[in-house]
Design an enzyme around this catalytic site. Structure first.
Site, PDB file in Angstrom:
ATOM      1  N   ARG A  46       0.855  -1.196   0.000  1.00  0.00           N
ATOM      2  CA  ARG A  46       0.000   0.000   0.000  1.00  0.00           C
ATOM      3  C   ARG A  46       0.887   1.240   0.000  1.00  0.00           C
ATOM      4  O   ARG A  46       0.584   2.233  -0.661  1.00  0.00           O
ATOM      5  CB  ARG A  46      -0.949   0.025   1.213  1.00  0.00           C
ATOM      6  N   TYR A  98     -16.617  18.665 -12.830  1.00  0.00           N
ATOM      7  CA  TYR A  98     -17.055  17.282 -13.094  1.00  0.00           C
ATOM      8  C   TYR A  98     -18.119  16.853 -12.063  1.00  0.00           C
ATOM      9  O   TYR A  98     -17.978  17.132 -10.870  1.00  0.00           O
ATOM     10  CB  TYR A  98     -15.830  16.362 -13.033  1.00  0.00           C
ATOM     11  N   ASP A 170      -8.048  20.103 -12.421  1.00  0.00           N
ATOM     12  CA  ASP A 170      -8.333  18.810 -13.048  1.00  0.00           C
ATOM     13  C   ASP A 170      -7.942  18.927 -14.526  1.00  0.00           C
ATOM     14  O   ASP A 170      -8.584  19.636 -15.293  1.00  0.00           O
ATOM     15  CB  ASP A 170      -9.827  18.494 -12.870  1.00  0.00           C
ATOM     16  N   LYS A 195      -9.165   8.318 -18.689  1.00  0.00           N
ATOM     17  CA  LYS A 195      -9.470   8.926 -19.975  1.00  0.00           C
ATOM     18  C   LYS A 195      -8.222   8.926 -20.867  1.00  0.00           C
ATOM     19  O   LYS A 195      -7.750   7.874 -21.209  1.00  0.00           O
ATOM     20  CB  LYS A 195     -10.043  10.329 -19.746  1.00  0.00           C
TER      21      LYS A 195
HETATM   22  C1  LIG Z   1     -14.019  10.973 -15.538  1.00  0.00           C
HETATM   23  C2  LIG Z   1     -13.604  12.221 -14.886  1.00  0.00           C
HETATM   24  C3  LIG Z   1     -13.337  12.279 -13.510  1.00  0.00           C
HETATM   25  C4  LIG Z   1     -13.527  11.086 -12.600  1.00  0.00           C
HETATM   26  O1  LIG Z   1     -12.604  10.060 -12.865  1.00  0.00           O
HETATM   27  P1  LIG Z   1     -12.886   8.509 -12.613  1.00  0.00           P
HETATM   28  O2  LIG Z   1     -11.653   7.872 -13.117  1.00  0.00           O
HETATM   29  O3  LIG Z   1     -14.127   8.157 -13.380  1.00  0.00           O
HETATM   30  O4  LIG Z   1     -13.099   8.329 -11.151  1.00  0.00           O
HETATM   31  C5  LIG Z   1     -12.880  13.472 -12.983  1.00  0.00           C
HETATM   32  N1  LIG Z   1     -12.739  14.574 -13.748  1.00  0.00           N
HETATM   33  C6  LIG Z   1     -13.001  14.565 -15.067  1.00  0.00           C
HETATM   34  C7  LIG Z   1     -12.826  15.816 -15.863  1.00  0.00           C
HETATM   35  C8  LIG Z   1     -13.448  13.396 -15.683  1.00  0.00           C
HETATM   36  O5  LIG Z   1     -13.727  13.401 -16.988  1.00  0.00           O
END
Ligand SMILES: *Cc1c(COP(=O)(O)O)cnc(C)c1O
Length: 378
Positions: A46, A98, A170, A195
């Site tokens: 961990r 988001y 983000d 993504k």
């Molecule tokens: C998908 C997404 C998230 C969340 O991520 P997960 O991997 O689904 O937990 C956060 N911010 C943005 C801009 C996203 O597109």
């Protein structure tokens, strides 16, 4: 070295033990220790795993940070990082953050005494006006989802710094290939690596990256204490995915530019939201702070019928949530990412029933265009 070269030669690309060109998957939970007095660098997985560590150092390096942290999902990265804040702290957050982050802030962190104010972050004066004496963080996303609004990151980060707050960004839509918020004065970069970073629609993962070592130590403590880490198999897949980040982003972005320009000239398309179009209100700021408009765009159609025909008819783009894969993904914010929002609030934010979001993959853009043309123009 140019960025494309750095993606391949990260300093962590060769296994130090064998010289292998792929970092091994260290599938272990614990490590044997030499003696009671001497514990090695690795004691429990961990805390540290060499595969995860190679990935964390890779992502940190690409964002021009000093420390990177890999988590079990984008939301795990975001929520773990938000544990930097304490009861009584206040955050200023961009209003089209988001959906999962909005939910965590308004239904989890609010219960823990961390309060958030949501603002139109395209307006630096609105950000400033929302600051309070106890504001400790500014949380941003640019381009935002799904309307691709642009925030001036350098101006926002300066403003926050002057008031003793940290700026968190983000960077999921851009990736470090196109935009590096730490270079613009921001403090924490967050990612849903699910993504574009992984890019193959086969792993859920997230990252936090910082430059300041003290902030790095605080997130390191949270990562180990809270425990929402990424496993070694997934870490390996993401290391492999990142190797093609540049070619994927370049190709998908070229497709997105072509499709956005085509959509902008179509009679049944009322609006196109893409920072690569010269009439996008954030075009100039985005051009200054990034090296490309990215591979995601949104648009509105003339009627709900056309919208349904496109969403349900596309075969070359999957009708699905998520984005950033090698395959194009078409989604319907009103029923997907923003379904939980009351219709009036959704409409007020410009997320109507004819809004479509497209994440352009690696198909030939001409084929995507031909299919969209047939479905939109019936
Ligand atoms: C998908 C997404 C998230 C969340 O991520 P997960 O991997 O689904 O937990 C956060 N911010 C943005 C801009 C996203 O597109």
């Amino acid at each position: 070295m140019k960025f494309g070269t750095r993606i391949i030669h990260t300093g962590r690309e060769i296994d130090p033990t064998t010289g292998a060109l792929s970092v091994p998957i260290y599938q272990t939970s614990t490590y044997r220790q030499e003696s009671v007095d001497h514990f090695g660098k690795y004691d429990y997985a961990r805390s540290d795993n060499p595969t995860r560590e190679a990935l964390e150092e890779t992502v940190a390096q690409l964002e021009n940070g000093t420390r990177g942290f890999a988590f079990a999902s984008g939301m795990a990265a975001i929520s773990s990082t938000l544990l930097l804040f304490s009861p009584g702290d206040h955050l200023v957050v961009c209003e089209d953050v988001y959906g999962g982050t909005f939910r965590a802030l308004t239904q989890l962190f609010s219960r823990l005494g961390v309060e958030s104010t949501f603002v139109d972050a395209t307006d630096t004066a609105a950000i400033e006006a929302a600051f309070r004496p106890n504001t400790k963080g500014l949380y941003l996303e640019t381009p935002s989802n799904p309307l691709m609004k642009i925030t001036d990151l350098a101006a926002a980060a300066r403003l926050a710094r002057e008031r003793g707050a940290i700026t968190l960004v983000d960077n999921t839509f851009m990736t470090p290939y196109l935009q590096r918020p730490l270079d613009l004065g921001c403090d924490v970069v967050l990612h849903s690596g699910t993504k574009f970073l992984n890019g193959h629609s086969d792993v859920v993962c997230g990252f936090a990256v910082v430059r300041d070592p003290e902030l790095g130590q605080r997130i390191r403590f949270i990562q180990n204490a809270f425990g929402a880490i990424l496993g070694p198999q997934d870490s390996w897949l993401v290391l492999r995915g990142i190797k093609t980040l540049r070619v994927r982003m370049e190709e998908s972005q070229a497709g997105a530019v072509k499709i956005a320009n085509w959509l902008a000239g179509e009679k049944r398309v009322s609006r196109v939201f893409y920072p690569g179009l010269p009439d996008h209100p954030g075009h100039d700021i985005h051009g200054r702070q990034s090296s490309g408009p990215g591979a995601v765009l949104s648009f509105t159609l003339d009627t709900v019928e056309t919208t349904r025909r496109l969403l349900e008819g596309m075969r070359l783009a999957a009708f699905a949530v998520s984005l950033g894969g090698v395959e194009s993904i078409i989604s319907y914010p009103a029923r997907m990412s923003h379904a939980a929002m009351p219709p009036a609030e959704r409409a007020a934010r410009g997320i109507g029933d004819t809004l479509v979001r497209l994440s352009v993959g690696l198909e030939d853009a001409d084929d995507l265009l031909a299919e969209m043309d047939r479905l939109i123009n019936g």
